[in-house]
Design an enzyme around this catalytic site. Structure first.
Site, PDB file in Angstrom:
ATOM      1  CB  VAL A  16      28.773  22.278  24.568  1.00 26.25           C
ATOM      2  CG1 VAL A  16      30.218  22.278  24.095  1.00 26.25           C
ATOM      3  CG2 VAL A  16      28.402  20.938  25.174  1.00 26.25           C
ATOM      4  CD  GLU A  17      28.617  26.194  20.338  1.00 26.99           C
ATOM      5  OE1 GLU A  17      29.265  27.236  20.535  1.00 26.99           O
ATOM      6  OE2 GLU A  17      28.933  25.376  19.475  1.00 26.99           O
ATOM      7  CB  SER A  18      26.279  30.206  25.082  1.00 23.62           C
ATOM      8  OG  SER A  18      24.953  29.656  25.140  1.00 23.62           O
TER       9      SER A  18
END
Length: 175
Positions: A38-40
């Site tokens: 989700v982040e990167s």
């Protein structure tokens, strides 16, 4: 989004076993290892418009709490050191709220922001915060972060169902 997610899923194979081991060693749920989807998308060189860096998208001040961050060395880009930092941050968030949905949302929105929301709404239920917490900064991204994590986790754990014949990246060498 599908292509970006698939790229992240392929990259995740480089680090996922080591990340899960770090989380298990800290008595944290190993499922948290998929949060970088989700982040990167597991990109160690990722940089957000807000200045978050690395696979775990740690802000500079957060990174400095747990890592060496300077003009010469930025451990937020180190896949294993940044994982240890993210694990400690998630551990702190969980200790505060005793709720993984809130701890994970606080990872995105910040501990102080979620703490304010809990006080204003009078509940530690994420759904109550989403429905009733009004804040200029608690918008779409923060409200949906936990749901995005759950969706990413489901797809990652059933990757063959969603991406038959996936060709994962080779494992990142240790040492």
């Amino acid at each position: 989004i599908k292509g970006r997610f698939l790229s992240g899923l392929k990259r995740s194979h480089r680090y996922i076993d080591q990340i899960q081991s770090i989380f298990r060693n800290m008595d944290l749920p190993s499922e948290l290892a998929y949060l970088p989807l989700v982040e990167s998308s597991f990109d160690i060189n990722a940089r957000s418009h807000a200045g978050a860096v690395g696979m775990w998208q740690l802000m500079r001040n957060t990174g400095k709490r747990f890592l060496h961050v300077s003009s010469r060395l930025d451990e937020r880009k180190d896949p294993l050191e940044s994982t240890r930092a993210a694990a400690r941050l998630l551990e702190e968030n969980f200790e505060k709220f005793k709720s993984w949905p809130l701890a994970i949302t606080a990872y995105n929105h910040g501990l102080e922001g979620i703490s304010r929301g809990v006080l204003r709404v009078g509940s530690k239920d994420l759904m109550e915060l989403i429905k009733h917490y009004k804040s200029r900064t608690f918008g779409y991204s923060s409200k949906n972060f936990y749901a995005e994590f759950l969706a990413a986790l489901e797809v990652a754990q059933s990757a063959e169902k969603y991406f038959p014949g996936i060709d994962y990246d080779p494992v990142f060498p240790i040492g």
